[in-house]
Design a protein around this motif. Structure first.
Motif, PDB file in Angstrom:
ATOM      1  N   PHE A 154       0.815  -1.415   0.055  1.00  0.00           N
ATOM      2  CA  PHE A 154       0.038   0.032  -0.037  1.00  0.00           C
ATOM      3  C   PHE A 154       0.647   1.300  -0.013  1.00  0.00           C
ATOM      4  O   PHE A 154       0.562   2.162  -0.775  1.00  0.00           O
ATOM      5  CB  PHE A 154      -0.894   0.117   1.281  1.00  0.00           C
ATOM      6  CG  PHE A 154      -1.572   1.173   1.193  1.00  0.00           C
ATOM      7  CD1 PHE A 154      -3.015   1.202   0.539  1.00  0.00           C
ATOM      8  CD2 PHE A 154      -1.651   2.119   2.074  1.00  0.00           C
ATOM      9  CE1 PHE A 154      -3.914   2.283   0.445  1.00  0.00           C
ATOM     10  CE2 PHE A 154      -2.598   3.326   2.178  1.00  0.00           C
ATOM     11  CZ  PHE A 154      -3.679   3.304   1.485  1.00  0.00           C
ATOM     12  N   VAL A 155       2.039   1.260   0.785  1.00  0.00           N
ATOM     13  CA  VAL A 155       2.946   2.449   0.912  1.00  0.00           C
ATOM     14  C   VAL A 155       3.605   2.382  -0.340  1.00  0.00           C
ATOM     15  O   VAL A 155       3.889   3.642  -0.824  1.00  0.00           O
ATOM     16  CB  VAL A 155       3.862   2.266   2.035  1.00  0.00           C
ATOM     17  CG1 VAL A 155       5.261   3.345   1.986  1.00  0.00           C
ATOM     18  CG2 VAL A 155       3.043   2.481   3.322  1.00  0.00           C
ATOM     19  N   ILE A 189       1.172   4.162  -2.892  1.00  0.00           N
ATOM     20  CA  ILE A 189       1.191   5.678  -2.547  1.00  0.00           C
ATOM     21  C   ILE A 189       2.359   6.350  -3.209  1.00  0.00           C
ATOM     22  O   ILE A 189       2.464   7.366  -3.890  1.00  0.00           O
ATOM     23  CB  ILE A 189       1.124   6.022  -1.087  1.00  0.00           C
ATOM     24  CG1 ILE A 189      -0.313   5.536  -0.633  1.00  0.00           C
ATOM     25  CG2 ILE A 189       1.440   7.308  -0.674  1.00  0.00           C
ATOM     26  CD1 ILE A 189      -0.467   5.386   0.963  1.00  0.00           C
ATOM     27  N   ILE A 190       3.913   6.034  -2.633  1.00  0.00           N
ATOM     28  CA  ILE A 190       5.092   6.401  -3.495  1.00  0.00           C
ATOM     29  C   ILE A 190       5.266   6.259  -5.017  1.00  0.00           C
ATOM     30  O   ILE A 190       5.247   7.294  -5.683  1.00  0.00           O
ATOM     31  CB  ILE A 190       6.234   5.688  -2.769  1.00  0.00           C
ATOM     32  CG1 ILE A 190       6.222   5.842  -1.320  1.00  0.00           C
ATOM     33  CG2 ILE A 190       7.637   6.037  -3.437  1.00  0.00           C
ATOM     34  CD1 ILE A 190       7.220   4.858  -0.738  1.00  0.00           C
ATOM     35  N   THR A 229       2.447   6.448  -6.933  1.00  0.00           N
ATOM     36  CA  THR A 229       1.455   7.437  -7.687  1.00  0.00           C
ATOM     37  C   THR A 229       2.095   8.971  -7.554  1.00  0.00           C
ATOM     38  O   THR A 229       2.041   9.714  -8.465  1.00  0.00           O
ATOM     39  CB  THR A 229       0.254   7.571  -6.632  1.00  0.00           C
ATOM     40  OG1 THR A 229      -0.272   6.140  -6.552  1.00  0.00           O
ATOM     41  CG2 THR A 229      -0.756   8.554  -7.246  1.00  0.00           C
ATOM     42  N   GLN A 230       2.890   9.255  -6.532  1.00  0.00           N
ATOM     43  CA  GLN A 230       3.490  10.411  -6.316  1.00  0.00           C
ATOM     44  C   GLN A 230       4.804  10.535  -7.110  1.00  0.00           C
ATOM     45  O   GLN A 230       5.055  11.650  -7.867  1.00  0.00           O
ATOM     46  CB  GLN A 230       3.999  10.747  -4.980  1.00  0.00           C
ATOM     47  CG  GLN A 230       3.121  11.006  -3.993  1.00  0.00           C
ATOM     48  CD  GLN A 230       2.056  12.100  -4.281  1.00  0.00           C
ATOM     49  OE1 GLN A 230       2.656  13.002  -4.506  1.00  0.00           O
ATOM     50  NE2 GLN A 230       0.734  11.941  -4.155  1.00  0.00           N
TER      51      GLN A 230
END
Length: 92
Positions: free
Chosen positions: A34-35, A38-39, A41-42
């Motif tokens: 999940f992390v 997120i990374i 995506t950024q």
């Protein structure tokens, strides 16, 4: 609450430990994935690649498997304790 003395506790079996740690590992793996999403995506990653599809699938599947493994541990523990608490000569 147990009324039995501490010396009469049922020992934890190896399979119980293995399933419990597998469950914990699945939850940790899901959080890490999940992390990573997120990374990614950024960072502007291309999520149509095979790696990201696998990471996304792990996020959905791992918590369910962790829950099922934990339920298996609980059921096995309850069955084992109920069998240990039965008196051999006592019937209802």
């Amino acid at each position: 609450m147990s009324t039995s003395p501490a010396g009469n506790d049922i020992p934890v079996r190896r399979i119980d430990r293995i399933l419990a740690f597998m469950s914990l590992g699945m939850v940790v793996l899901s959080i890490v994935c999940f992390v990573a999403i997120i990374i990614g995506t950024q960072a502007g990653a291309d999520f149509s690649q095979r790696f990201w599809v696998t990471v996304g699938t792990i996020v959905y599947v791992a918590p369910i498997l962790a829950f099922l493994l934990l339920m298996a541990v609980l059921i096995m523990t309850f069955v084992r304790k109920s069998r240990a608490n039965k008196k051999p000569g006592k019937r209802r």
